[in-house]
Design an enzyme around this catalytic site. Structure first.
Site, PDB file in Angstrom:
ATOM      1  CG  HIS A   1      71.317  31.031  52.752  1.00 46.06           C
ATOM      2  ND1 HIS A   1      71.350  32.374  53.058  1.00 46.06           N
ATOM      3  CD2 HIS A   1      70.482  30.913  51.685  1.00 46.06           C
ATOM      4  CE1 HIS A   1      70.559  33.038  52.220  1.00 46.06           C
ATOM      5  NE2 HIS A   1      70.023  32.181  51.378  1.00 46.06           N
TER       6      HIS A   1
ATOM      7  CB  CYS B   1      39.521  33.610  59.960  1.00 43.87           C
ATOM      8  SG  CYS B   1      40.235  32.936  61.473  1.00 43.87           S
TER       9      CYS B   1
END
Lengths: 269, 134
Positions: A88, A230
């Site tokens: 990359h 949560c």
């Protein structure tokens, strides 16, 4: 008779200063606003002190993971003795915008893939190295570093075509009441945003800032750690990190916050 | 309507009559002082997470539910009892949890499975406390 005049001047100044502030931001080339239509980044619910902490790249504690990730990006690893750079190159160009598009549909697995899983796929297939465990310091660091390259770019995931059923499953998760407290995500984060839960203002639960440095955790965490947190808060069984249902939820939430800027690493309460 | 809850091994039934549960869930009268502690206890009622209450010793009261100052003047024991036991019997869309219910829940964390948030006596004590908020 001259008493209304100062009031008129004040009103005039206020009216003129609003567009001036907008133009000033454009000229300064600042990141896109933290509010897009009715969508508000968690940033807008922070104290000014925490906003400053996030903005300051030297003080933001999440930058520690970004810097660790920069090292990992360049480090040769695995049987192939390659690094991310081998394929990359410079992340600042090659990885720009990548964070805005995840999760995405992956035709090879015929389901969604999130950024963490994509990074691990590269490790396994290109570097021929062992994948980093979910929520490990290394995976958080690499995810933060890659996400950081998209800072300021608007979140823009695809929910059409083959992604659609996974998006719908993610939405259903968000709407489903669960746990002993019998609460759905939507009840707090759609219906009661802006209200106070004890001392804390309820945010929209946007995910554009992830991975986040969360004061409650005193460390950096992923979206899946937040989902699990949560779930437990409403006394529901959390899913394992990396679970398909959490990735589907990730897609729904990314779409729900479409247009909000990537803020990783954000600072949150 | 009858509902049954296993409360620490005991089966407690109650009857809803005209938007209220007129009968006590227990044989013991509610203790308002203990009820105040259940209201404050973060592992039990933790009511101020959502409601402003006349409990100045604790800062930061929530604004999700209505303020409860004067609730004992506005409502009777039976109405308050139903609103704590199962507010969804009155409004199926309410965000308020049912504090004495184990049926119809989804993916409950193992340690809380098959037991209500509050015991029958907790409920009676909370109701007795709420009735003092005139």
């Amino acid at each position: 008779m001259n008493s209304p005049r100062p009031i008129l001047v004040v009103i005039l100044v206020l009216v003129l200063s609003a567009p001036y502030a907008f133009v000033k931001r454009l000229v300064a080339g600042e990141p896109p606003p933290y509010v897009v239509e009715d969508r508000r980044s968690g940033y807008t619910y922070l104290s000014e002190e925490n906003q400053r902490l996030q903005n300051d790249e030297f003080a933001n504690p999440g930058m520690f993971w970004v810097e660790q990730g920069r090292t990992l990006w360049q480090k040769r690893d695995g049987a192939a003795h390659l690094s991310c750079v081998s394929c990359h190159g410079d992340a600042a160009t090659g990885m720009r915008g990548v964070r805005t598009r995840y999760p995405r549909f992956d035709p090879r697995r015929n389901k969604l893939i999130n950024l963490e899983q994509q990074l691990n796929r590269c490790r396994e297939e290109r570097l021929r190295a062992a994948p980093y465990p979910y929520e490990s310091e290394a995976l958080l660091a690499l995810t933060s570093f890659v996400s950081f390259q998209s800072r300021g770019s608007p979140v823009e995931v695809r929910i059409d075509g083959p992604a659609r059923p996974f998006f719908e499953t993610g939405r259903a998760f968000f709407m489903r009441r669960r746990g002993q407290l019998d609460l759905a995500c939507t009840q707090c984060h759609d219906q009661y945003t802006g209200q106070r839960l004890r001392g804390d203002v309820i945010s929209q639960g946007q995910t554009n800032g992830f991975p986040i440095y969360r004061h409650t955790w005193q460390t950096l965490g992923s979206t899946h750690r937040m989902f699990a947190w949560c779930n437990v808060a409403v006394r529901a069984e959390p899913l394992p990190y990396g679970a398909d249902d959490y990735i589907n939820l990730e897609l729904y939430l990314a779409w729900r916050g479409r247009g909000l800027p990537v803020e990783a690493p954000a600072v949150r309460r | 309507m009858h509902s049954t809850v296993r409360d620490q091994g005991q089966a407690e039934t109650y009857q809803i009559v005209g938007g209220a549960i007129p009968e006590s869930l227990t044989n013991r009268p509610g203790d308002p002082e203990r009820g105040r502690l259940v209201v404050l206890d973060r592992t039990k009622g933790d009511c101020i997470v959502c409601h402003a209450m006349p409990l100045p010793e604790r800062p930061f009261h929530g604004t999700v539910g209505p303020p409860l100052d004067g609730v004992g003047r506005r409502s009777g024991a039976g109405e308050l009892r139903l609103r704590v036991v199962d507010p969804k019997a009155l409004n199926s869309h309410t965000i308020m949890p049912a504090y004495y219910k184990v049926e119809g829940l989804y993916q409950v964390l193992a340690q809380y499975r098959d037991r209500p948030i509050l015991t029958a006596q907790d409920i009676e004590d909370v109701v007795a406390y709420l009735l003092t908020l005139k």
